[in-house]
Design a protein around this motif. Sequence first.
Motif, PDB file in Angstrom:
ATOM      1  N   GLY A  20      -7.710   2.634   3.645  1.00 36.45           N
ATOM      2  CA  GLY A  20      -8.591   1.646   3.332  1.00 36.45           C
ATOM      3  C   GLY A  20      -7.613   0.325   3.814  1.00 36.45           C
ATOM      4  N   ARG A  21      -6.779   0.663   4.088  1.00 35.32           N
ATOM      5  CA  ARG A  21      -5.774  -0.414   5.019  1.00 35.32           C
ATOM      6  C   ARG A  21      -5.748  -1.762   3.998  1.00 35.32           C
ATOM      7  N   ILE A  22      -6.002  -1.778   2.984  1.00 33.70           N
ATOM      8  CA  ILE A  22      -5.303  -3.584   2.174  1.00 33.70           C
ATOM      9  C   ILE A  22      -4.331  -4.009   2.635  1.00 33.70           C
ATOM     10  N   PRO A  23      -4.524  -5.905   2.685  1.00 38.66           N
ATOM     11  CA  PRO A  23      -3.544  -6.140   3.462  1.00 38.66           C
ATOM     12  C   PRO A  23      -2.458  -6.076   2.360  1.00 38.66           C
ATOM     13  N   SER A  24      -0.659  -5.814   2.998  1.00 41.49           N
ATOM     14  CA  SER A  24      -0.003  -6.319   1.841  1.00 41.49           C
ATOM     15  C   SER A  24       0.373  -7.244   1.571  1.00 41.49           C
ATOM     16  N   PHE A  77      -2.502  -2.831 -12.299  1.00 42.15           N
ATOM     17  CA  PHE A  77      -2.263  -3.519 -11.207  1.00 42.15           C
ATOM     18  C   PHE A  77      -1.425  -2.776 -10.481  1.00 42.15           C
ATOM     19  N   LYS A  78      -2.432  -2.530  -8.738  1.00 40.83           N
ATOM     20  CA  LYS A  78      -2.055  -2.062  -7.637  1.00 40.83           C
ATOM     21  C   LYS A  78      -2.116  -3.054  -6.475  1.00 40.83           C
ATOM     22  N   CYS A  79      -0.250  -2.609  -6.320  1.00 42.62           N
ATOM     23  CA  CYS A  79      -0.159  -3.321  -5.137  1.00 42.62           C
ATOM     24  C   CYS A  79       0.895  -2.681  -3.838  1.00 42.62           C
ATOM     25  N   TYR A  80      -0.440  -3.347  -2.513  1.00 42.28           N
ATOM     26  CA  TYR A  80       0.179  -2.023  -1.606  1.00 42.28           C
ATOM     27  C   TYR A  80       1.209  -3.177  -0.663  1.00 42.28           C
ATOM     28  N   MET A  81       2.287  -2.759  -1.014  1.00 49.52           N
ATOM     29  CA  MET A  81       3.624  -3.008  -0.255  1.00 49.52           C
ATOM     30  C   MET A  81       3.533  -2.264   1.610  1.00 49.52           C
ATOM     31  N   GLY A  82       2.939  -0.962   1.050  1.00 48.04           N
ATOM     32  CA  GLY A  82       2.992  -0.824   2.662  1.00 48.04           C
ATOM     33  C   GLY A  82       0.985  -0.446   3.077  1.00 48.04           C
ATOM     34  N   ASN A  83       1.056  -0.483   4.109  1.00 50.60           N
ATOM     35  CA  ASN A  83      -0.713  -0.225   4.314  1.00 50.60           C
ATOM     36  C   ASN A  83      -0.937   1.333   4.153  1.00 50.60           C
ATOM     37  N   THR A  84      -2.021   2.297   4.350  1.00 48.35           N
ATOM     38  CA  THR A  84      -2.486   3.311   3.376  1.00 48.35           C
ATOM     39  C   THR A  84      -3.964   3.166   4.296  1.00 48.35           C
ATOM     40  N   VAL A  97      13.808   5.531   4.866  1.00 47.52           N
ATOM     41  CA  VAL A  97      13.973   4.142   4.714  1.00 47.52           C
ATOM     42  C   VAL A  97      12.843   3.093   3.930  1.00 47.52           C
ATOM     43  N   VAL A  98      11.324   3.622   4.142  1.00 47.22           N
ATOM     44  CA  VAL A  98      10.800   2.349   4.282  1.00 47.22           C
ATOM     45  C   VAL A  98      10.658   2.950   2.414  1.00 47.22           C
ATOM     46  N   ALA A  99      10.769   3.386   2.167  1.00 53.30           N
ATOM     47  CA  ALA A  99      10.656   3.533   0.516  1.00 53.30           C
ATOM     48  C   ALA A  99      12.227   3.394  -0.133  1.00 53.30           C
ATOM     49  N   ILE A 100      13.279   3.177   0.716  1.00 53.57           N
ATOM     50  CA  ILE A 100      14.653   2.817   0.230  1.00 53.57           C
ATOM     51  C   ILE A 100      14.147   1.649  -0.323  1.00 53.57           C
ATOM     52  N   GLU A 101      13.721   0.565   1.183  1.00 56.55           N
ATOM     53  CA  GLU A 101      13.930  -0.498   0.825  1.00 56.55           C
ATOM     54  C   GLU A 101      13.204  -0.983   0.074  1.00 56.55           C
ATOM     55  N   GLU A 143       6.227   1.475   0.312  1.00 53.47           N
ATOM     56  CA  GLU A 143       6.708   1.396   1.584  1.00 53.47           C
ATOM     57  C   GLU A 143       6.466   0.287   2.281  1.00 53.47           C
ATOM     58  N   THR A 144       7.606  -0.104   2.671  1.00 55.02           N
ATOM     59  CA  THR A 144       7.629  -1.108   3.701  1.00 55.02           C
ATOM     60  C   THR A 144       6.719  -1.780   5.330  1.00 55.02           C
ATOM     61  N   ASN A 145       5.710  -2.599   4.820  1.00 51.95           N
ATOM     62  CA  ASN A 145       4.556  -2.219   5.837  1.00 51.95           C
ATOM     63  C   ASN A 145       5.256  -2.885   7.532  1.00 51.95           C
ATOM     64  N   SER A 146       6.161  -3.089   7.308  1.00 59.76           N
ATOM     65  CA  SER A 146       6.984  -4.557   8.402  1.00 59.76           C
ATOM     66  C   SER A 146       7.630  -2.692   9.294  1.00 59.76           C
ATOM     67  N   ILE A 147       8.394  -2.444   8.491  1.00 60.97           N
ATOM     68  CA  ILE A 147       8.475  -1.344   9.252  1.00 60.97           C
ATOM     69  C   ILE A 147       8.098  -0.137  10.168  1.00 60.97           C
ATOM     70  N   MET A 148       6.672   0.565   9.287  1.00 63.80           N
ATOM     71  CA  MET A 148       5.616   0.993   9.808  1.00 63.80           C
ATOM     72  C   MET A 148       5.703   0.482  10.845  1.00 63.80           C
ATOM     73  N   GLU A 149       4.530  -0.573  10.601  1.00 57.71           N
ATOM     74  CA  GLU A 149       3.944  -0.843  11.732  1.00 57.71           C
ATOM     75  C   GLU A 149       4.399  -1.237  13.303  1.00 57.71           C
TER      76      GLU A 149
END
Length: 483
Positions: A165-169, A156-163, A224-228, A194-200
């Motif tokens: 295709g913009r699959i929702p996290s 399975f692939k889980c998108y913790m951050g948008n990239t 920090v988006v990756a660390i978190e 990558e944590t979406n809320s920080i990046m957005e």
Amino acid sequence: MTRQGMPSVCEKADLLIINGLVVTSQASFEAAIAITDGKIVAFGDVSTLPQAKEILDVAGLAILPGAIDVHVHFRDPGYTHKEDWESGTAAAAFGGVTTVFDMPNTIPTVATPDVLAQKHEIAASKAHVDYGLYAVLGEESIDHIDGLIETGIIGFKCYMGNTFGRIPSPSTGAMLELFERIAPTGMRISLHAETNSIMERRETRLRAAGKNAPLDHLASRPAVVAIEAVERAATLAEWTGARIHILHISSKDELRPLAEAKARGVEVTGETCPHYLMLSTDDYEHSRGRIRVNPPVREPDNQEPIWAALDSGVIDMIATDHAPHTAEEKDRPVIWDVDCGFPGVETQMPLMLTAVAEGRITLNHYVRLSSEAPAKAFGLYPRKGALLPGSDADLAIVDLKSRWEIDDNALHSRSKASPWHGREVRGRVIHTIVRGRFVLREGSLQPATRGTGRSVHDIQQMPPPRPRNADKTLAAVTRNAGT
Ligand code: DOR
Ligand code: ZN
């Protein structure tokens, strides 16, 4: 045939490969290899091996297990102007890659068994090399988990951050429930950590401030988006017993939470890609939008710690995140308009073999990182990822001495836009063999192999699952008394 179904070495083999240097994760030695019915049947001095219908003399070349790239985007269906299963797997063959795992951000997203079955059909009709398919793990697929596994996935692939295709996290709450559901299946969950809320938030601020240069992309996604994200994913995996895989490790900083999770016994593996080892902020000015990728290529001081993590085993494997886009999509003037990612499946092996030639890693360790470790993490070993009697004859036969320059226009991917253009490399793939069949021969693609690649999901054998806190899962605590 013997009783086990393995051909006896006394019978005539299909193919005998002679005079090559056999390279495994443990050793390099001169030996001939006998192949029958798509499998390696024996190694040894040619005088001890059976006669064969065909002999391939590879004097001066090295025989490696074909690379297993656990992270490619072949775009089919939905974005076939960027890539399709034919062009993507042809590029893989030119790169010595004999198995690929394809990501679910195609159109429609691979979130239901029907969509997955449709992708299986397309891949089976076009692929030159073997493959596994990922399904997305998100709120849209939570009710389809069993059906997706039955239809055939590699993970399975889980998108913790948008990239792209913009699959929702999924929220952290949804992620916990998803991990609870996957843990008893034993399947591995690969994470875009990558944590979406920080990046957005940061991207919105940067855009509002009128920032739109290539390096502003990096500013929107600091480490920090990756660390978190790695820390949070490891916590959820530890609680549930789910197996996870951290995709595209880009920073020195996320190595700490990864190493700590491993030390605590969390079942976590990690990959990095050549661009995090060999490119840096020094390359943004000349590469412009072509270097835009998620996670971003970072400051030069990340490179040495990532190499060291490959040496120590904190990072388990090399993948590419092969993410093809057209030149027009990569060369837009405003960085936020540029599609993220670039092709890589074809250049990974020569780039890494250049690092071998420079003494950065050993050839045997490269085999571990590119083939053995991916096979082990996803339950394919020793059928794949090994040069052993009984293994699939998946081979990359390479000229380690050949020097050449990467030319984007000569890539076999449909995408001709990468940040590697003009780079000198050492090591060229001459033959690629998948289950005993030449896909690349003397540097030429064998067109008749289109549609001969097969999904590997049915040979996957993950170790028994080890779910934890099963009595506290949402399913357990919401169950009605007496039922
Ligand atoms: O840069 C990227 N491109 N990163 C991803 O995670 C997805 C990929 C794509 O699909 O283009
Ligand atoms: Zn990706």
